[in-house]
Design a protein around this motif. Structure first.
Motif, PDB file in Angstrom:
ATOM      1  N   LEU A 174       5.386  -4.390   9.444  1.00  0.00           N
ATOM      2  CA  LEU A 174       4.777  -3.882  10.663  1.00  0.00           C
ATOM      3  C   LEU A 174       4.179  -5.006  11.500  1.00  0.00           C
ATOM      4  N   GLN A 175       4.500  -4.982  12.774  1.00  0.00           N
ATOM      5  CA  GLN A 175       3.969  -5.972  13.713  1.00  0.00           C
ATOM      6  C   GLN A 175       3.110  -5.270  14.769  1.00  0.00           C
ATOM      7  N   PRO A 176       2.264  -5.997  15.482  1.00  0.00           N
ATOM      8  CA  PRO A 176       1.369  -5.354  16.463  1.00  0.00           C
ATOM      9  C   PRO A 176       2.102  -4.478  17.479  1.00  0.00           C
ATOM     10  N   GLU A 177       3.314  -4.874  17.859  1.00  0.00           N
ATOM     11  CA  GLU A 177       4.057  -4.108  18.868  1.00  0.00           C
ATOM     12  C   GLU A 177       4.649  -2.812  18.310  1.00  0.00           C
ATOM     13  N   ASP A 178       4.543  -2.615  16.991  1.00  0.00           N
ATOM     14  CA  ASP A 178       5.112  -1.418  16.358  1.00  0.00           C
ATOM     15  C   ASP A 178       4.125  -0.257  16.293  1.00  0.00           C
ATOM     16  N   PHE A 179       2.891  -0.496  16.666  1.00  0.00           N
ATOM     17  CA  PHE A 179       1.916   0.591  16.652  1.00  0.00           C
ATOM     18  C   PHE A 179       2.226   1.535  17.808  1.00  0.00           C
ATOM     19  N   ALA A 180       2.604   2.775  17.442  1.00  0.00           N
ATOM     20  CA  ALA A 180       3.159   3.729  18.395  1.00  0.00           C
ATOM     21  C   ALA A 180       3.294   5.071  17.688  1.00  0.00           C
ATOM     22  N   THR A 181       3.845   6.045  18.398  1.00  0.00           N
ATOM     23  CA  THR A 181       4.188   7.329  17.796  1.00  0.00           C
ATOM     24  C   THR A 181       5.702   7.403  17.626  1.00  0.00           C
ATOM     25  N   TYR A 182       6.125   7.888  16.474  1.00  0.00           N
ATOM     26  CA  TYR A 182       7.544   7.963  16.137  1.00  0.00           C
ATOM     27  C   TYR A 182       7.963   9.429  15.998  1.00  0.00           C
ATOM     28  N   TYR A 183       9.108   9.756  16.587  1.00  0.00           N
ATOM     29  CA  TYR A 183       9.637  11.116  16.545  1.00  0.00           C
ATOM     30  C   TYR A 183      11.043  11.125  15.950  1.00  0.00           C
ATOM     31  N   CYS A 184      11.303  12.116  15.113  1.00  0.00           N
ATOM     32  CA  CYS A 184      12.686  12.378  14.722  1.00  0.00           C
ATOM     33  C   CYS A 184      13.221  13.524  15.576  1.00  0.00           C
ATOM     34  N   GLN A 185      14.535  13.613  15.662  1.00  0.00           N
ATOM     35  CA  GLN A 185      15.186  14.668  16.452  1.00  0.00           C
ATOM     36  C   GLN A 185      16.548  14.964  15.838  1.00  0.00           C
ATOM     37  N   HIS A 186      16.860  16.248  15.693  1.00  0.00           N
ATOM     38  CA  HIS A 186      18.216  16.604  15.267  1.00  0.00           C
ATOM     39  C   HIS A 186      19.060  16.888  16.494  1.00  0.00           C
ATOM     40  N   TYR A 187      20.353  16.587  16.388  1.00  0.00           N
ATOM     41  CA  TYR A 187      21.280  16.933  17.464  1.00  0.00           C
ATOM     42  C   TYR A 187      22.538  17.586  16.905  1.00  0.00           C
ATOM     43  N   LYS A 188      22.341  18.311  15.798  1.00  0.00           N
ATOM     44  CA  LYS A 188      23.453  18.994  15.145  1.00  0.00           C
ATOM     45  C   LYS A 188      23.980  20.146  15.993  1.00  0.00           C
ATOM     46  N   SER A 189      23.086  20.838  16.694  1.00  0.00           N
ATOM     47  CA  SER A 189      23.475  22.043  17.412  1.00  0.00           C
ATOM     48  C   SER A 189      22.454  22.364  18.485  1.00  0.00           C
ATOM     49  N   TYR A 190      22.766  23.359  19.317  1.00  0.00           N
ATOM     50  CA  TYR A 190      21.815  23.852  20.312  1.00  0.00           C
ATOM     51  C   TYR A 190      20.825  24.793  19.621  1.00  0.00           C
ATOM     52  N   PRO A 191      19.526  24.687  19.932  1.00  0.00           N
ATOM     53  CA  PRO A 191      18.900  23.654  20.742  1.00  0.00           C
ATOM     54  C   PRO A 191      18.483  22.443  19.901  1.00  0.00           C
ATOM     55  N   PRO A 192      18.549  21.266  20.463  1.00  0.00           N
ATOM     56  CA  PRO A 192      18.025  20.099  19.744  1.00  0.00           C
ATOM     57  C   PRO A 192      16.511  20.219  19.648  1.00  0.00           C
ATOM     58  N   THR A 193      15.949  19.820  18.536  1.00  0.00           N
ATOM     59  CA  THR A 193      14.505  19.901  18.375  1.00  0.00           C
ATOM     60  C   THR A 193      13.957  18.599  17.800  1.00  0.00           C
ATOM     61  N   PHE A 194      12.681  18.345  18.088  1.00  0.00           N
ATOM     62  CA  PHE A 194      11.995  17.136  17.665  1.00  0.00           C
ATOM     63  C   PHE A 194      10.959  17.465  16.590  1.00  0.00           C
ATOM     64  N   GLY A 195      10.684  16.475  15.747  1.00  0.00           N
ATOM     65  CA  GLY A 195       9.525  16.582  14.881  1.00  0.00           C
ATOM     66  C   GLY A 195       8.259  16.469  15.710  1.00  0.00           C
ATOM     67  N   GLN A 196       7.133  16.734  15.089  1.00  0.00           N
ATOM     68  CA  GLN A 196       5.856  16.761  15.816  1.00  0.00           C
ATOM     69  C   GLN A 196       5.305  15.373  16.090  1.00  0.00           C
ATOM     70  N   GLY A 197       5.918  14.354  15.487  1.00  0.00           N
ATOM     71  CA  GLY A 197       5.491  12.981  15.719  1.00  0.00           C
ATOM     72  C   GLY A 197       4.635  12.426  14.599  1.00  0.00           C
ATOM     73  N   THR A 198       4.731  11.127  14.401  1.00  0.00           N
ATOM     74  CA  THR A 198       3.892  10.390  13.448  1.00  0.00           C
ATOM     75  C   THR A 198       3.258   9.224  14.192  1.00  0.00           C
ATOM     76  N   LYS A 199       1.942   9.240  14.271  1.00  0.00           N
ATOM     77  CA  LYS A 199       1.229   8.173  14.962  1.00  0.00           C
ATOM     78  C   LYS A 199       0.890   7.073  13.976  1.00  0.00           C
ATOM     79  N   VAL A 200       1.361   5.878  14.256  1.00  0.00           N
ATOM     80  CA  VAL A 200       1.098   4.718  13.404  1.00  0.00           C
ATOM     81  C   VAL A 200      -0.007   3.897  14.061  1.00  0.00           C
ATOM     82  N   GLU A 201      -1.136   3.816  13.375  1.00  0.00           N
ATOM     83  CA  GLU A 201      -2.320   3.144  13.913  1.00  0.00           C
ATOM     84  C   GLU A 201      -2.664   1.907  13.098  1.00  0.00           C
ATOM     85  N   ILE A 202      -3.472   1.062  13.707  1.00  0.00           N
ATOM     86  CA  ILE A 202      -3.892  -0.175  13.056  1.00  0.00           C
ATOM     87  C   ILE A 202      -5.031   0.112  12.084  1.00  0.00           C
ATOM     88  N   LYS A 203      -4.900  -0.416  10.862  1.00  0.00           N
ATOM     89  CA  LYS A 203      -5.978  -0.266   9.879  1.00  0.00           C
ATOM     90  C   LYS A 203      -7.031  -1.347  10.134  1.00  0.00           C
TER      91      LYS A 203
END
Lengths: 119, 107
Positions: free
Chosen positions: B78-107
């Motif tokens: 992990l580098q300083p520029e990697d602190f952010a929120t990460y989302y997964c998303q499926h695109y298997k079929s309609y409708p595409p949906t996203f995960g709720q997000g994972t916020k990566v914070e600095i300890k």
């Protein structure tokens, strides 16, 4: 370089209408499906609508079906989202997204335009 | 609709740490899974598609794995520029949906 530039956001009253635009450049616009994805303040991402490369086929999220219309003008390399009967829960940043392949695999996103629905 | 569930919702990590985020689909999506990074006030940025393919220009410290219903995104150091929120998303079929997000914070 792929560029997507949204415009048209702003403040609108409940029940009002707004049309968003997304100007595309740096790729063969007529070759790819496109989508709109939104993000309410402090919330996650929600897919809204998609349109096929030629514009003949469209998809909508249930939350906007019957109120929003997606379209595209290949002569202007521009994607549109006509939003009618707007509600407070439509308040969000709206992003346009280019599809890598198929319908819903997104590779590039615009910077977004904020739509606020409030009286 | 296919539901996407990420864990954890947030995490604190230090520079140099190896970080793993998990995404679970409510049904089999094969490898139709993407990961995005989003920094505050910015648009999402594509990192991974087809569960493990790296988007052009994305550094190799990002990797994805999984198939079916269980997927992971790993940041090797992990580098300083990697602190952010990460989302997964499926695109298997309609409708595409996203995960709720994972916020990566600095300890």
């Amino acid at each position: 370089e792929v560029q997507l530039l949204e415009s048209g956001g702003g403040l609108v009253q409940p029940g009002g209408s707004l049309r968003l635009s997304c100007a595309a450049s740096g790729f063969a616009f007529s070759t790819y499906a496109m989508s709109w994805v939104r993000q309410a303040p402090g919330k996650g991402l929600e897919w809204v609508s998609a349109i096929s490369s030629g514009g003949a086929n469209t998809y909508y999220a249930d939350s906007v079906k019957g109120r929003f219309t997606i379209s595209r003008d290949t002569s202007k390399n521009t994607l549109y989202l006509q939003m009618n009967s707007l509600r407070a829960d439509d308040t969000a940043v709206y992003y346009c997204a280019k599809t890598r392949e198929g319908w819903f695999s997104f590779d590039y996103w615009g910077q977004g335009t904020l739509v606020t629905v409030s009286s | 609709d296919i539901q996407m569930t990420q864990s954890p919702s947030s995490l604190s990590a230090s520079v140099g740490d190896r970080v793993t985020i998990t995404c679970r689909a409510s049904q089999d999506i094969s490898n139709y899974l993407a990961w995005f990074q989003q920094k505050p006030g910015k648009a999402p940025k594509s990192l991974i598609y087809a569960a493990s393919s790296l988007q052009s220009g994305v550094p190799s410290k990002f990797s994805g794995s999984g198939s079916g219903t269980d997927f992971t995104l790993t940041i090797s150091s992990l580098q300083p520029e990697d602190f952010a929120t990460y989302y997964c998303q499926h695109y298997k079929s309609y409708p595409p949906t996203f995960g709720q997000g994972t916020k990566v914070e600095i300890k």
